[in-house]
Design an enzyme around this catalytic site. Structure first.
Site, PDB file in Angstrom:
ATOM      1  N   ARG A 165     -63.506  49.965  62.811  1.00  0.00           N
ATOM      2  CA  ARG A 165     -62.634  48.751  62.457  1.00  0.00           C
ATOM      3  C   ARG A 165     -62.391  48.741  60.807  1.00  0.00           C
ATOM      4  O   ARG A 165     -62.544  47.928  59.971  1.00  0.00           O
ATOM      5  CB  ARG A 165     -63.600  47.416  62.492  1.00  0.00           C
ATOM      6  CG  ARG A 165     -64.026  47.093  63.990  1.00  0.00           C
ATOM      7  CD  ARG A 165     -62.730  46.667  64.677  1.00  0.00           C
ATOM      8  NE  ARG A 165     -62.887  46.202  66.170  1.00  0.00           N
ATOM      9  CZ  ARG A 165     -63.146  46.920  67.253  1.00  0.00           C
ATOM     10  NH1 ARG A 165     -63.116  48.233  66.985  1.00  0.00           N
ATOM     11  NH2 ARG A 165     -63.283  46.276  68.378  1.00  0.00           N
ATOM     12  N   SER A 235     -63.354  39.406  68.655  1.00  0.00           N
ATOM     13  CA  SER A 235     -64.802  39.399  67.993  1.00  0.00           C
ATOM     14  C   SER A 235     -64.554  38.542  66.675  1.00  0.00           C
ATOM     15  O   SER A 235     -63.872  39.098  65.798  1.00  0.00           O
ATOM     16  CB  SER A 235     -64.893  40.792  68.044  1.00  0.00           C
ATOM     17  OG  SER A 235     -65.061  41.359  69.210  1.00  0.00           O
ATOM     18  N   GLU A 331     -65.049  39.387  60.911  1.00  0.00           N
ATOM     19  CA  GLU A 331     -64.124  40.532  61.163  1.00  0.00           C
ATOM     20  C   GLU A 331     -62.785  39.937  60.795  1.00  0.00           C
ATOM     21  O   GLU A 331     -61.991  40.478  60.248  1.00  0.00           O
ATOM     22  CB  GLU A 331     -64.136  40.991  62.676  1.00  0.00           C
ATOM     23  CG  GLU A 331     -63.198  41.968  62.998  1.00  0.00           C
ATOM     24  CD  GLU A 331     -62.868  42.363  64.519  1.00  0.00           C
ATOM     25  OE1 GLU A 331     -63.962  42.855  65.085  1.00  0.00           O
ATOM     26  OE2 GLU A 331     -61.914  42.054  65.148  1.00  0.00           O
TER      27      GLU A 331
HETATM   28  C1  FAD Z   1     -58.567  37.696  72.292  1.00  0.00           C
HETATM   29  C2  FAD Z   1     -58.620  38.561  71.286  1.00  0.00           C
HETATM   30  C3  FAD Z   1     -59.013  39.772  71.678  1.00  0.00           C
HETATM   31  C4  FAD Z   1     -59.045  40.778  70.554  1.00  0.00           C
HETATM   32  N1  FAD Z   1     -59.557  42.217  71.017  1.00  0.00           N
HETATM   33  C5  FAD Z   1     -59.659  43.024  70.070  1.00  0.00           C
HETATM   34  C6  FAD Z   1     -60.158  44.261  70.481  1.00  0.00           C
HETATM   35  O1  FAD Z   1     -60.526  44.586  71.532  1.00  0.00           O
HETATM   36  N2  FAD Z   1     -60.184  45.328  69.442  1.00  0.00           N
HETATM   37  C7  FAD Z   1     -59.778  45.066  68.108  1.00  0.00           C
HETATM   38  O2  FAD Z   1     -59.882  46.111  67.393  1.00  0.00           O
HETATM   39  N3  FAD Z   1     -59.219  43.938  67.660  1.00  0.00           N
HETATM   40  C8  FAD Z   1     -59.167  43.178  68.543  1.00  0.00           C
HETATM   41  N4  FAD Z   1     -58.711  41.731  68.382  1.00  0.00           N
HETATM   42  C9  FAD Z   1     -58.066  41.352  66.875  1.00  0.00           C
HETATM   43  C10 FAD Z   1     -56.549  41.571  66.696  1.00  0.00           C
HETATM   44  O3  FAD Z   1     -56.095  41.588  67.865  1.00  0.00           O
HETATM   45  C11 FAD Z   1     -56.303  42.824  65.855  1.00  0.00           C
HETATM   46  O4  FAD Z   1     -57.157  42.994  64.820  1.00  0.00           O
HETATM   47  C12 FAD Z   1     -54.674  42.987  65.884  1.00  0.00           C
HETATM   48  O5  FAD Z   1     -54.504  44.112  65.392  1.00  0.00           O
HETATM   49  C13 FAD Z   1     -54.148  41.928  64.827  1.00  0.00           C
HETATM   50  O6  FAD Z   1     -52.899  42.145  64.860  1.00  0.00           O
HETATM   51  P1  FAD Z   1     -51.891  40.989  64.433  1.00  0.00           P
HETATM   52  O7  FAD Z   1     -50.526  41.482  64.453  1.00  0.00           O
HETATM   53  O8  FAD Z   1     -52.253  39.630  65.065  1.00  0.00           O
HETATM   54  O9  FAD Z   1     -52.442  40.925  62.673  1.00  0.00           O
HETATM   55  P2  FAD Z   1     -52.572  39.643  62.092  1.00  0.00           P
HETATM   56  O10 FAD Z   1     -53.862  38.806  62.309  1.00  0.00           O
HETATM   57  O11 FAD Z   1     -51.249  38.996  61.677  1.00  0.00           O
HETATM   58  O12 FAD Z   1     -53.056  40.141  60.631  1.00  0.00           O
HETATM   59  C14 FAD Z   1     -54.050  41.143  60.280  1.00  0.00           C
HETATM   60  C15 FAD Z   1     -54.254  41.633  58.949  1.00  0.00           C
HETATM   61  O13 FAD Z   1     -53.169  42.821  58.973  1.00  0.00           O
HETATM   62  C16 FAD Z   1     -52.225  42.376  58.037  1.00  0.00           C
HETATM   63  N5  FAD Z   1     -50.813  42.884  58.311  1.00  0.00           N
HETATM   64  C17 FAD Z   1     -50.104  42.459  59.286  1.00  0.00           C
HETATM   65  N6  FAD Z   1     -49.228  43.034  59.589  1.00  0.00           N
HETATM   66  C18 FAD Z   1     -48.878  44.000  58.546  1.00  0.00           C
HETATM   67  C19 FAD Z   1     -48.099  45.064  58.166  1.00  0.00           C
HETATM   68  N7  FAD Z   1     -46.994  45.187  58.833  1.00  0.00           N
HETATM   69  N8  FAD Z   1     -48.334  45.793  57.089  1.00  0.00           N
HETATM   70  C20 FAD Z   1     -49.609  45.577  56.622  1.00  0.00           C
HETATM   71  N9  FAD Z   1     -50.591  44.723  56.612  1.00  0.00           N
HETATM   72  C21 FAD Z   1     -50.233  43.936  57.742  1.00  0.00           C
HETATM   73  C22 FAD Z   1     -52.307  41.118  57.817  1.00  0.00           C
HETATM   74  O14 FAD Z   1     -52.043  40.531  56.404  1.00  0.00           O
HETATM   75  C23 FAD Z   1     -53.657  40.573  57.897  1.00  0.00           C
HETATM   76  O15 FAD Z   1     -54.728  41.110  56.930  1.00  0.00           O
HETATM   77  C24 FAD Z   1     -58.561  40.593  69.354  1.00  0.00           C
HETATM   78  C25 FAD Z   1     -58.110  39.464  69.042  1.00  0.00           C
HETATM   79  C26 FAD Z   1     -58.004  38.350  69.723  1.00  0.00           C
HETATM   80  C27 FAD Z   1     -57.273  37.095  69.526  1.00  0.00           C
END
Ligand code: FAD
Length: 336
Positions: A165, A235, A331
């Site tokens: 992570r 998580s 997280e």
């Molecule tokens: C139901 C559920 C299950 C999940 N399961 C997992 C799992 O199994 N494993 C896991 O690792 N994660 C899991 N996650 C967490 C999440 O899905 C991941 O971390 C995912 O990659 C976040 O993507 P996002 O586009 O929603 O990012 P956001 O939440 O929109 O942003 C996350 C971070 O990334 C930054 N960011 C976004 N886009 C960019 C970009 N283009 N360039 C630079 N920075 C950027 C944002 O500023 C922020 O700091 C889960 C979440 C949920 C809700």
């Protein structure tokens, strides 16, 4: 200037926790030129900049000042590469849809990462992982723009410094770059990874990537709340990594405690198990609670705020700390 900037933009539906949030300004650039324009605009005007993907790993405050940029670069394509295939996926591509499309094409590599919400651009930030696979296992390169001057760069996988992570994007490059495109390396040669959970029992003798991805989806749907029905960010805490001495002390008190020795001699513990042992599974206070099937997931029943969520999470972490002497780290990142 061609990029559209919207004032007082509602982000309530743009985060999986379902927290109410209004962005002072919002832009969704569709290509690198527009993204560069948005960065320059924020820089020239001195606006604080927040990057948003699918909002599945963010805690949003009631109001985000400055400019929120949600990259809407949504193309992906395949490039044949000897025995394998290179996948180019722009930042705004939905991660799960990409995984399923690749699995349908019989390509191995990302199938265990099915149903992780969010956009491709955020996937390297915390090196998304599930069922024994991490993004870093398949990532070849990351294309990005520097936020200060808009210059383009490409980082190879080693330069991303991936860990559990963790990546360079949370450390030396934190809040300094925008990821515009991922380059993944996949293969048509079968290499199923079925050691985690009961995946092996759910797929046949000669599984396809699609069968594995569908099995992963089925397991996840059984265990995790769907954000469309109950707000959550997956998580909420990292699995803590403790010293061997701490692990030995805890195992003496609780011999059944799940524990995973790490190559550096430390031991990873299961945060969900620690929370569960404190009797907190299903515990609700106000608008937030600990999910009743997966104690690692905090859920939002609606009507709550970021402050309330953070205070609730602190109470969960305090109980784990006082019972086990282990500090849990959050997280999801706090925006703004
Ligand atoms: C139901 C559920 C299950 C999940 N399961 C997992 C799992 O199994 N494993 C896991 O690792 N994660 C899991 N996650 C967490 C999440 O899905 C991941 O971390 C995912 O990659 C976040 O993507 P996002 O586009 O929603 O990012 P956001 O939440 O929109 O942003 C996350 C971070 O990334 C930054 N960011 C976004 N886009 C960019 C970009 N283009 N360039 C630079 N920075 C950027 C944002 O500023 C922020 O700091 C889960 C979440 C949920 C809700």
């Amino acid at each position: 200037m061609s990029i559209a900037v919207h004032a007082e933009h509602d982000l309530g539906g743009a985060n999986t926790l379902g927290l109410p949030c209004v962005a002072e300004r919002f832009a969704a650039p569709r290509h690198v030129g527009e993204l560069r324009e948005a960065l320059a605009l924020a820089g020239d005007r001195g606006w604080p900049l927040t990057l948003l993907g699918g909002g599945s790993n963010l805690i949003l405050p009631a109001r985000l000042p400055g400019l929120v940029v949600q990259p809407a670069l949504e193309r992906w394509w395949l490039e044949p590469m000897g025995e394998g295939v290179r996948v180019h996926a722009e930042a705004g591509v939905d991660w799960h849809r990409l995984v399923m499309a690749l699995a349908e094409r019989g390509l191995w590599g990302t199938e265990n990462l099915a149903l992780i919400p969010g956009h491709c651009g955020a996937a390297p930030i915390q090196n998304i992982g599930a069922y024994g696979v991490e993004l870093g296992d398949v990532l070849e390169a990351v294309h990005l723009l520097h936020r200060d001057d808009g210059r383009e760069a490409v980082l190879g996988a080693a330069e991303c410094a991936f860990g559990y992570r963790d990546s360079v994007f949370k450390r030396a490059l934190a809040d300094r770059v925008v990821i515009t495109r991922l380059v993944l390396r996949l293969s048509p040669t079968p290499r199923p990874r079925l050691a985690y959970g009961d995946l092996a029992g759910r797929v046949g003798e000669a599984p396809t990537p699609l069968a594995v991805a569908e099995a992963v989806c089925a397991v996840r749907r059984e265990k995790l709340p769907d954000p469309a029905e109950l707000g959550n960010a997956g998580s909420f805490f990292h699995n803590p990594v403790v010293t061997a001495d701490t692990a030995a002390r805890l195992l003496h008190e609780a011999p059944t405690m799940p524990h995973f020795p790490q190559p550096d001699g430390r031991v990873k513990l299961a945060a969900g198990w620690l929370i569960d042992q404190c009797g907190l599974k299903g515990w609700r206070e106000g608008h937030f609670g600990v999910h009743d099937r997966q104690a690692l997931v905090l859920v939002h029943f609606g009507g709550g705020s970021a402050e309330e969520l953070l205070a609730f999470a602190d109470r969960v972490a305090e109980q784990v700390s006082s019972r086990f002497g282990v500090m849990l780290q959050r997280e999801p990142r706090l925006a703004g």
